[in-house]
Design a protein around this motif. Structure first.
Motif, PDB file in Angstrom:
ATOM      1  N   GLU A 257     -13.554 -72.794  42.842  1.00  0.00           N
ATOM      2  CA  GLU A 257     -12.294 -73.132  42.195  1.00  0.00           C
ATOM      3  C   GLU A 257     -12.238 -72.573  40.774  1.00  0.00           C
ATOM      4  N   GLN A 258     -11.054 -72.016  40.441  1.00  0.00           N
ATOM      5  CA  GLN A 258     -10.842 -71.469  39.113  1.00  0.00           C
ATOM      6  C   GLN A 258      -9.670 -72.183  38.460  1.00  0.00           C
ATOM      7  N   LYS A 259      -9.831 -72.575  37.189  1.00  0.00           N
ATOM      8  CA  LYS A 259      -8.744 -73.238  36.474  1.00  0.00           C
ATOM      9  C   LYS A 259      -7.723 -72.202  35.994  1.00  0.00           C
ATOM     10  N   ARG A 260      -6.440 -72.516  36.171  1.00  0.00           N
ATOM     11  CA  ARG A 260      -5.361 -71.666  35.670  1.00  0.00           C
ATOM     12  C   ARG A 260      -4.353 -72.548  34.937  1.00  0.00           C
ATOM     13  N   HIS A 261      -3.948 -72.108  33.763  1.00  0.00           N
ATOM     14  CA  HIS A 261      -2.991 -72.865  32.974  1.00  0.00           C
ATOM     15  C   HIS A 261      -1.577 -72.384  33.304  1.00  0.00           C
ATOM     16  N   TRP A 262      -0.654 -73.303  33.485  1.00  0.00           N
ATOM     17  CA  TRP A 262       0.724 -72.942  33.805  1.00  0.00           C
ATOM     18  C   TRP A 262       1.694 -73.563  32.805  1.00  0.00           C
ATOM     19  N   ARG A 263       2.854 -72.911  32.674  1.00  0.00           N
ATOM     20  CA  ARG A 263       3.964 -73.431  31.880  1.00  0.00           C
ATOM     21  C   ARG A 263       5.209 -73.459  32.756  1.00  0.00           C
ATOM     22  N   ALA A 264       5.985 -74.498  32.639  1.00  0.00           N
ATOM     23  CA  ALA A 264       7.174 -74.660  33.474  1.00  0.00           C
ATOM     24  C   ALA A 264       8.111 -73.470  33.309  1.00  0.00           C
ATOM     25  N   GLY A 265       8.621 -73.002  34.430  1.00  0.00           N
ATOM     26  CA  GLY A 265       9.595 -71.920  34.433  1.00  0.00           C
ATOM     27  C   GLY A 265       9.024 -70.528  34.382  1.00  0.00           C
ATOM     28  N   GLU A 266       7.711 -70.382  34.166  1.00  0.00           N
ATOM     29  CA  GLU A 266       7.138 -69.046  34.048  1.00  0.00           C
ATOM     30  C   GLU A 266       6.722 -68.506  35.416  1.00  0.00           C
ATOM     31  N   ARG A 267       6.529 -67.210  35.477  1.00  0.00           N
ATOM     32  CA  ARG A 267       5.972 -66.549  36.658  1.00  0.00           C
ATOM     33  C   ARG A 267       4.543 -66.168  36.319  1.00  0.00           C
ATOM     34  N   MET A 268       3.595 -66.860  36.930  1.00  0.00           N
ATOM     35  CA  MET A 268       2.205 -66.704  36.533  1.00  0.00           C
ATOM     36  C   MET A 268       1.369 -66.019  37.604  1.00  0.00           C
TER      37      MET A 268
ATOM     38  N   GLY B 247       7.930 -74.240  38.738  1.00  0.00           N
ATOM     39  CA  GLY B 247       9.201 -74.937  38.709  1.00  0.00           C
ATOM     40  C   GLY B 247       9.742 -75.119  37.300  1.00  0.00           C
ATOM     41  N   PRO B 248      11.033 -75.469  37.180  1.00  0.00           N
ATOM     42  CA  PRO B 248      11.676 -75.580  35.869  1.00  0.00           C
ATOM     43  C   PRO B 248      11.229 -76.818  35.103  1.00  0.00           C
ATOM     44  N   GLY B 249      11.590 -76.830  33.841  1.00  0.00           N
ATOM     45  CA  GLY B 249      11.259 -77.959  32.989  1.00  0.00           C
ATOM     46  C   GLY B 249      10.637 -77.497  31.687  1.00  0.00           C
ATOM     47  N   ALA B 250      10.062 -78.406  30.944  1.00  0.00           N
ATOM     48  CA  ALA B 250       9.462 -78.076  29.657  1.00  0.00           C
ATOM     49  C   ALA B 250       7.976 -78.395  29.624  1.00  0.00           C
ATOM     50  N   GLY B 251       7.394 -78.729  30.767  1.00  0.00           N
ATOM     51  CA  GLY B 251       6.005 -79.150  30.793  1.00  0.00           C
ATOM     52  C   GLY B 251       5.029 -78.006  30.916  1.00  0.00           C
ATOM     53  N   GLN B 252       3.767 -78.334  30.915  1.00  0.00           N
ATOM     54  CA  GLN B 252       2.685 -77.401  31.139  1.00  0.00           C
ATOM     55  C   GLN B 252       1.510 -78.172  31.724  1.00  0.00           C
ATOM     56  N   GLY B 253       0.549 -77.456  32.258  1.00  0.00           N
ATOM     57  CA  GLY B 253      -0.583 -78.138  32.851  1.00  0.00           C
ATOM     58  C   GLY B 253      -1.609 -77.163  33.388  1.00  0.00           C
ATOM     59  N   THR B 254      -2.486 -77.682  34.225  1.00  0.00           N
ATOM     60  CA  THR B 254      -3.572 -76.895  34.786  1.00  0.00           C
ATOM     61  C   THR B 254      -3.597 -77.062  36.292  1.00  0.00           C
ATOM     62  N   MET B 255      -3.922 -75.996  36.979  1.00  0.00           N
ATOM     63  CA  MET B 255      -4.101 -76.069  38.421  1.00  0.00           C
ATOM     64  C   MET B 255      -5.430 -75.419  38.770  1.00  0.00           C
ATOM     65  N   LEU B 256      -5.920 -75.725  39.966  1.00  0.00           N
ATOM     66  CA  LEU B 256      -7.167 -75.155  40.453  1.00  0.00           C
ATOM     67  C   LEU B 256      -6.863 -74.221  41.617  1.00  0.00           C
ATOM     68  N   VAL B 257      -7.402 -73.013  41.575  1.00  0.00           N
ATOM     69  CA  VAL B 257      -7.130 -71.984  42.578  1.00  0.00           C
ATOM     70  C   VAL B 257      -8.425 -71.607  43.277  1.00  0.00           C
ATOM     71  N   THR B 258      -8.393 -71.615  44.604  1.00  0.00           N
ATOM     72  CA  THR B 258      -9.510 -71.135  45.414  1.00  0.00           C
ATOM     73  C   THR B 258      -9.021 -69.950  46.234  1.00  0.00           C
ATOM     74  N   LEU B 259      -9.717 -68.830  46.126  1.00  0.00           N
ATOM     75  CA  LEU B 259      -9.306 -67.607  46.810  1.00  0.00           C
ATOM     76  C   LEU B 259     -10.387 -67.153  47.770  1.00  0.00           C
ATOM     77  N   ASP B 260     -10.006 -67.010  49.033  1.00  0.00           N
ATOM     78  CA  ASP B 260     -10.916 -66.515  50.077  1.00  0.00           C
ATOM     79  C   ASP B 260     -12.237 -67.283  50.119  1.00  0.00           C
ATOM     80  N   GLY B 261     -12.144 -68.607  49.955  1.00  0.00           N
ATOM     81  CA  GLY B 261     -13.322 -69.449  50.080  1.00  0.00           C
ATOM     82  C   GLY B 261     -14.248 -69.454  48.890  1.00  0.00           C
ATOM     83  N   GLY B 262     -13.845 -68.824  47.779  1.00  0.00           N
ATOM     84  CA  GLY B 262     -14.693 -68.802  46.601  1.00  0.00           C
ATOM     85  C   GLY B 262     -14.642 -70.118  45.834  1.00  0.00           C
TER      86      GLY B 262
END
Length: 299
Positions: A222-233, A205-220
């Protein structure tokens, strides 16, 4: 119409998508033959004219289940059971292969009376005037109630396949795609869905922030992923071409979600193989040329 400047005069193109004489997965492309692949012709014209981002809506789609002894088969002929299979296959193909198609309308549900049953088009119906249901009704009902899947294409944050839990808020922002996005408020904010493809991207989503999210894929794990507002990651890449389950949750802060992009590149590795073969082939040709120019003459 494009040459006359029509591109700026419409936002969505409507087209009919009847199968007539062949099934939904008939991939033959002939200029004067109507089949379910016909929208690809029109799509090609749109792409060549810079309209690749503009959607197509299929206003009417179906197969004619006229009786076997019906004299007029101008719209093709299938049995009621074939009609049921073809219609479900058409919806499946449109979802899996045509991300540029936004709507597929079934034509039609029923007529008020059977006064028109002498007309060939009458047999596109899903139900008789007295609400006797045809096999196609039950097939579409079963298909429509399967667990939703996100197929290749760009999808908004309110896509029906996404399940949200925890603390989320819908926010209006002109910088967001279509003017809205969803904001996960804290670490309870979680979303999950099934997608069908090889790659998955998140439109933050838009804005000027950034942060971290946790992603779980196919039951594996959790992996940390860093995001920045407005980007396609990138969330996942180079997976097997098939269904995958993903869960994303906020971590140490908020999480703005503006959409997802699913892509299908089932043979991404093949490009490397083809490239390697071409390099080896070119090297062999150059070596042969080199030695042919320097080989001693024989008298």
């Amino acid at each position: 119409m494009y040459n006359a400047g029509a591109a700026d005069s419409f936002d969505i193109l409507s087209i009919q998508g009847y199968g007539l004489w062949s099934a939904a997965y008939d991939r033959r492309m002939r200029p004067r033959v109507l089949n379910f692949s016909r929208p690809l012709y029109v799509r090609g014209i749109m792409v060549r004219n810079g309209d690749a981002a503009k959607p197509i809506w299929i206003s009417e789609m179906n197969w004619s289940a006229v009786p076997a002894d019906f004299p007029d088969k101008r719209y093709g002929y299938v049995t009621p059971e074939q009609q049921a299979r073809n219609v479900v296959d058409a919806y499946q193909r449109a979802q899996a292969e045509w991300p540029w198609v936004g709507v597929v309308n079934y034509w039609f549900f029923k007529r008020a009376t059977d006064a028109e049953k002498d007309q060939a088009w009458y047999y596109f119906r899903m139900a008789e005037p007295d609400f006797t249901l045809m096999p196609v009704y039950y097939a579409v009902k079963e298909y429509a109630n399967q667990p939703p899947v996100m197929y290749p294409g760009y999808h908004q944050e309110d896509h029906w396949a996404i399940e949200y839990s925890g603390s989320w808020e819908t926010r209006a922002d002109q910088a967001a795609v279509l003017g809205n996005y969803r904001l996960g408020q804290d670490e309870t904010a979680r979303l999950s869905f099934t997608f069908h493809g090889t790659d998955l991207w998140l439109q933050v989503g838009p804005g000027a922030g950034q942060g971290t999210m946790l992603v779980t894929l196919d039951g594996g794990s959790e992996q940390k992923r860093h995001w920045r507002a407005g980007e396609r990651m990138e969330v996942a890449r180079h997976l097997s071409d098939g269904p995958h389950q993903v869960t994303i949750r906020a971590y140490e802060g908020q999480l703005p979600v503006d959409g997802f992009i699913v892509r299908r590149e089932p043979y991404w590795w093949l490009r490397w193989v083809v490239g390697l073969v071409m390099i080896v082939g070119l090297a062999g040709w150059l070596v042969r040329r080199l030695f042919s120019h320097h080989s001693p003459s024989v008298s």
